[in-house]
Design a protein around this motif. Structure first.
Motif, PDB file in Angstrom:
ATOM      1  N   ALA A  82      -0.098 -13.481   9.283  1.00 29.61           N
ATOM      2  CA  ALA A  82      -0.029 -14.739   8.539  1.00 29.61           C
ATOM      3  C   ALA A  82      -0.876 -14.682   7.275  1.00 29.61           C
ATOM      4  O   ALA A  82      -0.648 -15.446   6.328  1.00 29.61           O
ATOM      5  CB  ALA A  82      -0.486 -15.899   9.425  1.00 29.61           C
ATOM      6  N   ARG A  83      -1.850 -13.787   7.228  1.00 27.04           N
ATOM      7  CA  ARG A  83      -2.710 -13.653   6.048  1.00 27.04           C
ATOM      8  C   ARG A  83      -2.118 -12.693   5.021  1.00 27.04           C
ATOM      9  O   ARG A  83      -2.738 -12.400   4.004  1.00 27.04           O
ATOM     10  CB  ARG A  83      -4.092 -13.161   6.474  1.00 27.04           C
ATOM     11  N   GLY A  84      -0.938 -12.150   5.280  1.00 25.40           N
ATOM     12  CA  GLY A  84      -0.334 -11.168   4.399  1.00 25.40           C
ATOM     13  C   GLY A  84      -0.499  -9.773   4.967  1.00 25.40           C
ATOM     14  O   GLY A  84      -1.064  -9.567   6.041  1.00 25.40           O
ATOM     15  N   VAL A  85      -0.015  -8.798   4.231  1.00 27.70           N
ATOM     16  CA  VAL A  85      -0.090  -7.401   4.661  1.00 27.70           C
ATOM     17  C   VAL A  85      -0.610  -6.566   3.503  1.00 27.70           C
ATOM     18  O   VAL A  85      -0.555  -6.993   2.336  1.00 27.70           O
ATOM     19  CB  VAL A  85       1.298  -6.877   5.114  1.00 27.70           C
ATOM     20  N   PRO A  86      -1.129  -5.367   3.783  1.00 30.40           N
ATOM     21  CA  PRO A  86      -1.558  -4.496   2.689  1.00 30.40           C
ATOM     22  C   PRO A  86      -0.402  -4.196   1.744  1.00 30.40           C
ATOM     23  O   PRO A  86       0.765  -4.217   2.125  1.00 30.40           O
ATOM     24  CB  PRO A  86      -2.022  -3.225   3.424  1.00 30.40           C
ATOM     25  N   HIS A  87      -0.735  -3.911   0.513  1.00 27.60           N
ATOM     26  CA  HIS A  87       0.285  -3.669  -0.512  1.00 27.60           C
ATOM     27  C   HIS A  87       1.199  -2.532  -0.080  1.00 27.60           C
ATOM     28  O   HIS A  87       0.748  -1.446   0.290  1.00 27.60           O
ATOM     29  CB  HIS A  87      -0.392  -3.326  -1.838  1.00 27.60           C
ATOM     30  N   THR A  88       2.480  -2.799  -0.092  1.00 29.07           N
ATOM     31  CA  THR A  88       3.471  -1.778   0.261  1.00 29.07           C
ATOM     32  C   THR A  88       4.758  -2.077  -0.478  1.00 29.07           C
ATOM     33  O   THR A  88       4.832  -3.025  -1.264  1.00 29.07           O
ATOM     34  CB  THR A  88       3.695  -1.738   1.789  1.00 29.07           C
ATOM     35  N   VAL A  89       5.799  -1.281  -0.233  1.00 28.34           N
ATOM     36  CA  VAL A  89       7.019  -1.396  -1.043  1.00 28.34           C
ATOM     37  C   VAL A  89       7.773  -2.678  -0.714  1.00 28.34           C
ATOM     38  O   VAL A  89       7.824  -3.112   0.446  1.00 28.34           O
ATOM     39  CB  VAL A  89       7.936  -0.181  -0.829  1.00 28.34           C
ATOM     40  N   PRO A  90       8.377  -3.311  -1.716  1.00 21.90           N
ATOM     41  CA  PRO A  90       9.194  -4.497  -1.451  1.00 21.90           C
ATOM     42  C   PRO A  90      10.324  -4.188  -0.471  1.00 21.90           C
ATOM     43  O   PRO A  90      10.945  -3.126  -0.534  1.00 21.90           O
ATOM     44  CB  PRO A  90       9.747  -4.856  -2.836  1.00 21.90           C
ATOM     45  N   GLY A  91      10.558  -5.132   0.445  1.00 18.78           N
ATOM     46  CA  GLY A  91      11.617  -4.965   1.431  1.00 18.78           C
ATOM     47  C   GLY A  91      11.168  -4.322   2.721  1.00 18.78           C
ATOM     48  O   GLY A  91      11.908  -4.338   3.703  1.00 18.78           O
ATOM     49  N   ALA A  92       9.962  -3.744   2.737  1.00 16.12           N
ATOM     50  CA  ALA A  92       9.437  -3.179   3.984  1.00 16.12           C
ATOM     51  C   ALA A  92       9.177  -4.292   4.987  1.00 16.12           C
ATOM     52  O   ALA A  92       9.022  -5.465   4.623  1.00 16.12           O
ATOM     53  CB  ALA A  92       8.156  -2.400   3.718  1.00 16.12           C
ATOM     54  N   ILE A  93       9.139  -3.935   6.270  1.00 18.31           N
ATOM     55  CA  ILE A  93       8.842  -4.916   7.309  1.00 18.31           C
ATOM     56  C   ILE A  93       7.666  -4.426   8.141  1.00 18.31           C
ATOM     57  O   ILE A  93       7.516  -3.223   8.386  1.00 18.31           O
ATOM     58  CB  ILE A  93      10.068  -5.176   8.212  1.00 18.31           C
ATOM     59  N   VAL A  94       6.818  -5.377   8.528  1.00 25.09           N
ATOM     60  CA  VAL A  94       5.714  -5.117   9.434  1.00 25.09           C
ATOM     61  C   VAL A  94       5.919  -5.994  10.659  1.00 25.09           C
ATOM     62  O   VAL A  94       6.178  -7.194  10.529  1.00 25.09           O
ATOM     63  CB  VAL A  94       4.349  -5.427   8.781  1.00 25.09           C
ATOM     64  N   ALA A  95       5.850  -5.396  11.857  1.00 28.18           N
ATOM     65  CA  ALA A  95       5.979  -6.132  13.120  1.00 28.18           C
ATOM     66  C   ALA A  95       4.696  -5.933  13.913  1.00 28.18           C
ATOM     67  O   ALA A  95       4.213  -4.800  14.055  1.00 28.18           O
ATOM     68  CB  ALA A  95       7.185  -5.637  13.914  1.00 28.18           C
ATOM     69  N   LEU A  96       4.143  -7.034  14.437  1.00 25.33           N
ATOM     70  CA  LEU A  96       2.848  -6.984  15.112  1.00 25.33           C
ATOM     71  C   LEU A  96       2.884  -7.800  16.395  1.00 25.33           C
ATOM     72  O   LEU A  96       3.352  -8.943  16.412  1.00 25.33           O
ATOM     73  CB  LEU A  96       1.756  -7.546  14.192  1.00 25.33           C
ATOM     74  N   SER A  97       2.389  -7.223  17.481  1.00 26.10           N
ATOM     75  CA  SER A  97       2.176  -7.948  18.737  1.00 26.10           C
ATOM     76  C   SER A  97       0.750  -7.664  19.196  1.00 26.10           C
ATOM     77  O   SER A  97       0.009  -6.906  18.551  1.00 26.10           O
ATOM     78  CB  SER A  97       3.178  -7.494  19.806  1.00 26.10           C
ATOM     79  N   LEU A  98       0.358  -8.238  20.326  1.00 28.58           N
ATOM     80  CA  LEU A  98      -0.959  -7.937  20.878  1.00 28.58           C
ATOM     81  C   LEU A  98      -1.094  -6.464  21.234  1.00 28.58           C
ATOM     82  O   LEU A  98      -2.206  -5.923  21.283  1.00 28.58           O
ATOM     83  CB  LEU A  98      -1.205  -8.787  22.130  1.00 28.58           C
ATOM     84  N   SER A  99       0.029  -5.808  21.480  1.00 23.46           N
ATOM     85  CA  SER A  99      -0.005  -4.429  21.977  1.00 23.46           C
ATOM     86  C   SER A  99       0.244  -3.373  20.918  1.00 23.46           C
ATOM     87  O   SER A  99       0.111  -2.176  21.200  1.00 23.46           O
ATOM     88  CB  SER A  99       1.031  -4.256  23.097  1.00 23.46           C
ATOM     89  N   GLY A 100       0.634  -3.763  19.723  1.00 21.98           N
ATOM     90  CA  GLY A 100       0.918  -2.733  18.747  1.00 21.98           C
ATOM     91  C   GLY A 100       1.458  -3.275  17.445  1.00 21.98           C
ATOM     92  O   GLY A 100       1.707  -4.468  17.288  1.00 21.98           O
ATOM     93  N   LYS A 101       1.630  -2.336  16.510  1.00 24.55           N
ATOM     94  CA  LYS A 101       2.066  -2.694  15.160  1.00 24.55           C
ATOM     95  C   LYS A 101       2.893  -1.552  14.603  1.00 24.55           C
ATOM     96  O   LYS A 101       2.613  -0.375  14.858  1.00 24.55           O
ATOM     97  CB  LYS A 101       0.839  -2.933  14.274  1.00 24.55           C
ATOM     98  N   VAL A 102       3.932  -1.896  13.843  1.00 26.87           N
ATOM     99  CA  VAL A 102       4.758  -0.872  13.221  1.00 26.87           C
ATOM    100  C   VAL A 102       5.180  -1.359  11.839  1.00 26.87           C
ATOM    101  O   VAL A 102       5.384  -2.557  11.623  1.00 26.87           O
ATOM    102  CB  VAL A 102       5.995  -0.540  14.092  1.00 26.87           C
TER     103      VAL A 102
END
Length: 252
Positions: free
Chosen positions: A7-27
């Protein structure tokens, strides 16, 4: 214990990329056509594990797929996935495109547990929105109503403006009785209340407000359409508690 949140944003990366996060992991995946993320309870077989200890969460609960310039979420599990605005995505329904920015997905499991899977689709800003501490505050989008529409909806939605727990619209028959007392020279009837409210629903639905037509809420409809309408009007500050002053002329 602090938990990372997209919710605070993600580190700078390419437009259109996706970040998925749960309590158990991130991709994180780049926006390449056909790329897929699997999520669910079975950690060895999915890319993001969610609800690992909850047997009501499916081993593969859903997928995220890059197609036609968007990331699409599909439900392959037994439980519905709850999206923003209380939208429920069920198994084998058409995939839903994710907008740019932050989207939380919820899976309700056993004993009323809810498992959160956070999504962030990177926009052209690159991921982290710029801070705007001194910028002028933007007002919420308020909807334009006629005087008759405004009065009818204040009457219909008075329980929402009174901050009642789990409010519901009053019946159109009751609303018509109140309106007839407030405006005895106006021909208010249950049918007229219904037409006025239906016109507002149709207008807002055409402007993109979800949940105001029968096809979007499913059966049985009940009060869902008017409930969704009134929540939108209150959240947008089109209706506010001070509007209850319009009812001061009622005799009790």
């Amino acid at each position: 214990m602090n938990h990372e949140s997209l919710a605070r944003g993600v580190p700078h990366t390419v437009p259109g990329a996706i970040v998925a996060l749960s309590l158990s992991g991130k991709v994180t995946l780049r926006p390449e056509e056909g790329r897929t993320i699997l999520f669910g309870r079975n950690r060895p077989e999915v890319d993001v594990c969610v609800g690992e200890t909850d047997l009501q969460v499916s081993r593969t609960q859903g997928t995220l797929t890059r197609r036609d310039g968007h990331w699409w979420v599909s439900n392959t599990g037994r439980l519905p996935i709850r999206l923003p605005r209380t939208r429920l995505l069920f198994r084998d329904e058409d995939p839903v495109p994710l907008p740019e920015g932050y989207t939380p997905l919820f899976i309700r499991g056993s004993r009323d547990r809810e498992h959160l899977l956070e999504m962030y689709v990177v926009g052209w800003h690159g991921g982290q929105p710029a801070a705007q501490h001194d910028a002028k505050t933007q007002h919420p989008k308020q909807w334009r109503l006629t005087d008759d529409e405004h009065l009818a909806l204040v009457v219909l939605g008075q329980r929402y403006l009174l901050h009642e727990a789990n409010p519901q619209p009053i019946s159109r028959q009751h609303a018509a009785q109140i309106l007839a007392e407030l405006e005895p020279d106006t021909n208010w009837s249950a049918k007229r209340v219904e037409h006025v409210v239906a016109d507002v629903r149709a207008r807002l639905s055409a402007r993109g407000v979800y949940g105001l037509v029968r096809e979007e809420v499913g059966e049985p409809v009940g009060n869902a359409l008017n409930d969704n309408l009134l929540r939108e009007l209150v959240l947008s500050t089109t209706l506010v508690p001070t509007d209850l002053a319009l009812l001061d002329r009622l005799s009790y």
